[in-house]
Design an enzyme around this catalytic site. Structure first.
Site, PDB file in Angstrom:
ATOM      1  N   PHE A 161       0.868  -1.184   0.000  1.00  0.00           N
ATOM      2  CA  PHE A 161       0.000   0.000   0.000  1.00  0.00           C
ATOM      3  C   PHE A 161       0.909   1.239   0.000  1.00  0.00           C
ATOM      4  O   PHE A 161       0.792   2.117   0.839  1.00  0.00           O
ATOM      5  CB  PHE A 161      -0.938   0.013   1.215  1.00  0.00           C
ATOM      6  N   ASP A 212       1.076  -1.559  -4.854  1.00  0.00           N
ATOM      7  CA  ASP A 212      -0.100  -0.697  -4.728  1.00  0.00           C
ATOM      8  C   ASP A 212      -1.085  -1.043  -5.844  1.00  0.00           C
ATOM      9  O   ASP A 212      -0.687  -1.493  -6.920  1.00  0.00           O
ATOM     10  CB  ASP A 212       0.278   0.792  -4.810  1.00  0.00           C
ATOM     11  N   ALA A 267      -2.839  -6.069  -2.753  1.00  0.00           N
ATOM     12  CA  ALA A 267      -1.834  -6.501  -1.773  1.00  0.00           C
ATOM     13  C   ALA A 267      -2.253  -7.792  -1.067  1.00  0.00           C
ATOM     14  O   ALA A 267      -1.401  -8.623  -0.747  1.00  0.00           O
ATOM     15  CB  ALA A 267      -1.592  -5.398  -0.756  1.00  0.00           C
ATOM     16  N   ASP A 283       0.435  -0.378   5.140  1.00  0.00           N
ATOM     17  CA  ASP A 283      -0.260   0.896   5.405  1.00  0.00           C
ATOM     18  C   ASP A 283      -1.522   0.962   4.547  1.00  0.00           C
ATOM     19  O   ASP A 283      -1.608   1.778   3.621  1.00  0.00           O
ATOM     20  CB  ASP A 283       0.690   2.074   5.105  1.00  0.00           C
ATOM     21  N   CYS A 302      -5.512   3.254   9.758  1.00  0.00           N
ATOM     22  CA  CYS A 302      -5.988   4.640   9.799  1.00  0.00           C
ATOM     23  C   CYS A 302      -7.501   4.687  10.002  1.00  0.00           C
ATOM     24  O   CYS A 302      -8.124   5.717   9.774  1.00  0.00           O
ATOM     25  CB  CYS A 302      -5.571   5.395   8.547  1.00  0.00           C
TER      26      CYS A 302
HETATM   27  N1  SAH Z   1       1.838   4.306   2.534  1.00  0.00           N
HETATM   28  C1  SAH Z   1       1.399   5.514   1.854  1.00  0.00           C
HETATM   29  C2  SAH Z   1      -0.087   5.768   1.988  1.00  0.00           C
HETATM   30  C3  SAH Z   1      -0.956   4.605   1.604  1.00  0.00           C
HETATM   31  S1  SAH Z   1      -2.612   5.005   1.322  1.00  0.00           S
HETATM   32  C4  SAH Z   1       2.179   6.682   2.401  1.00  0.00           C
HETATM   33  O1  SAH Z   1       2.777   6.582   3.459  1.00  0.00           O
HETATM   34  O2  SAH Z   1       2.215   7.720   1.751  1.00  0.00           O
HETATM   35  C5  SAH Z   1      -3.270   3.500   0.816  1.00  0.00           C
HETATM   36  C6  SAH Z   1      -2.851   3.036  -0.558  1.00  0.00           C
HETATM   37  O3  SAH Z   1      -3.381   1.726  -0.717  1.00  0.00           O
HETATM   38  C7  SAH Z   1      -3.374   3.824  -1.740  1.00  0.00           C
HETATM   39  O4  SAH Z   1      -2.298   4.233  -2.526  1.00  0.00           O
HETATM   40  C8  SAH Z   1      -4.260   2.847  -2.536  1.00  0.00           C
HETATM   41  O5  SAH Z   1      -4.088   2.978  -3.941  1.00  0.00           O
HETATM   42  C9  SAH Z   1      -3.739   1.522  -2.082  1.00  0.00           C
HETATM   43  N2  SAH Z   1      -4.673   0.388  -2.091  1.00  0.00           N
HETATM   44  C10 SAH Z   1      -5.971   0.357  -1.741  1.00  0.00           C
HETATM   45  N3  SAH Z   1      -6.440  -0.910  -1.759  1.00  0.00           N
HETATM   46  C11 SAH Z   1      -5.407  -1.707  -2.124  1.00  0.00           C
HETATM   47  C12 SAH Z   1      -5.235  -3.114  -2.310  1.00  0.00           C
HETATM   48  N4  SAH Z   1      -6.238  -3.954  -2.088  1.00  0.00           N
HETATM   49  N5  SAH Z   1      -4.028  -3.549  -2.672  1.00  0.00           N
HETATM   50  C13 SAH Z   1      -2.988  -2.698  -2.878  1.00  0.00           C
HETATM   51  N6  SAH Z   1      -3.091  -1.383  -2.711  1.00  0.00           N
HETATM   52  C14 SAH Z   1      -4.282  -0.886  -2.340  1.00  0.00           C
END
Ligand code: SAH
Length: 400
Positions: free
Chosen positions: A233, A255, A284, A304, A344
């Protein structure tokens, strides 16, 4: 003047300055308040308690903003309260390229108002009727106090629907913000070496980048020297960048968004980080399982995920989701390695989150030690009378 009387027994949180009055706490309303109008809140015995803003559609019927009977909630109050919030962040504002939250809603005494600074530009979110009807006043106060180059509105958060407000985004004032490199506040005190990240406030997630994780990026980075790091993520790679800067030997970023990963690649180049990096677009949940089947191992795994629980009824499904990814991640960590895991979802308390990670550790058959407990960056403060403001929690764990 509109008056709102609360049921007896419901005064206590109001007296203790909790800023929310739910519809169920309200016994009577005298007058016919317009959306966002100022209302006076009284107890059943007729004593004045507080003054706040009416919402015609949300269960959060009144957001309180002053407990001083002599304080009108007028334009001067709005400007002064924004000025106070900004003054509390002065130490971050010395660098013209810094990105930082300047106003964090209830925690700064301004329910429904978010103001983020990205270099010379401001991004605002007006999340309540009260702030939506005061948009012009907010913009005027920000121009006066901060002289930005442009003010962009990102009121495209789902919570606007509860307020019966349309989802809107667009330039409010001045110049359209370009895509620009900014410094998150983790760079403070190390401006020369601090990381920079591209922010596009018009299309980026949230208001551009995840400002709330700025300090945590550096905290997790501190465990990454010489490590093979899996950043799940990753979005624009906040954690991966910090890991690379700290001397990680190999990065894998996962991601669901290809755009996010493209941005992460650009951010690595922006910071002249040449660490070998693999970018994996996909789910993920699925990729963690695949890596387990392939018996891949990492020294540091970062989780995350986006918010899983938006309301109480989502809680069970959310905890299952957290447990699942944490369990899968634990299988991928070499003995003595690190799991940095975040939630979060405001509805998932730090206690509950710890229990979920514990459940994952039991199922994985691993000993897991919490080394550090993390929370949102200090430009997202938690007002003591409003503990709901604390939504981000994370653990840095050693996994044996
Ligand atoms: N770690 C980042 C913030 C992550 S926000 C930082 O510190 O800046 C969450 C992210 O998860 C987003 O970019 C979104 O595109 C991604 N996301 C949402 N569902 C997901 C999934 N099932 N698998 C992979 N990525 C995912």
């Amino acid at each position: 003047m509109v008056t709102v009387t609360v049921h007896s027994g419901r005064e206590r949180p109001i007296i203790q300055r909790h800023p929310w009055v739910f519809s169920g706490a309200i016994a009577a309303v005298r007058g016919n308040p317009a959306p966002g109008e100022v209302v006076e809140v009284y107890s059943q015995d007729g004593s004045w308690l507080a003054r706040g803003f009416w919402s015609s559609s949300s269960q959060l019927r009144v957001r309180l903003a002053t407990w001083d009977a002599t304080q009108p909630l007028d334009e001067t109050w709005l400007r002064d309260t924004i000025a106070r919030a900004v003054s509390g962040r002065e130490r971050w504002l010395i660098d013209p390229a810094i990105a930082c939250r300047l106003v964090f809603s209830e925690s700064d005494g301004l329910p429904g108002l978010i103001v983020d600074r990205y270099g010379c530009y401001l991004v605002i979110q007006l999340l309540t009727q009260a702030m939506a009807v005061r948009a012009e006043q907010v913009v005027a106060a920000l121009i006066d106090l901060l002289a930005p180059r442009g003010i962009y509105e990102r009121s495209d958060a789902d919570v606007r629907e509860k307020e019966d407000l349309p989802i809107v985004a667009g330039l409010r004032w001045g110049e359209q913000p370009p895509r620009m490199p900014v410094r998150p506040i983790s760079a403070l005190g190390q401006m020369a070496t601090g990381l920079r990240m591209f922010a596009d406030v018009t299309t980026g997630q949230k208001t551009g980048i995840y400002l709330d994780q700025a300090i945590n990026h550096a905290r997790v980075g501190a465990y990454c020297n010489g490590a093979e790091v899996l950043d799940c993520f990753s979005y624009a790679g906040g954690f991966a960048l910090a890991a690379a800067r700290a001397g990680a030997c190999r990065l894998t970023l996962v991601d669901a968004s290809a755009d996010a990963l493209a941005l992460a690649g650009e951010n690595l180049r922006l910071n002249k980080l040449t660490t070998s990096a693999e970018f994996v677009v996909g789910d993920a949940f699925h990729i963690l399982r695949q890596y387990r089947n392939e018996q891949r191992q990492f020294d540091v795994v970062i989780l995350d995920p986006p918010k899983f629980a938006y309301q109480q009824t989502h809680l069970q499904r959310a905890t299952r989701g957290y447990k699942d990814i944490n369990l899968q991640a634990l299988h991928l960590i070499r003995p003595g390695g690190i799991l940095a895991t975040f939630s979060c979802s405001g509805l998932v308390s730090a206690d509950l989150f710890q229990k979920v990670v514990f459940g994952a550790a039991v199922d994985a058959g691993r000993d897991v030690q919490i080394l550090e407990r993390l929370t949102q960056a200090p430009d997202h403060p938690v007002l003591l009378s409003f503990p709901e403001a604390e939504y981000l929690k994370g653990f840095i764990c050693r996994v044996w």
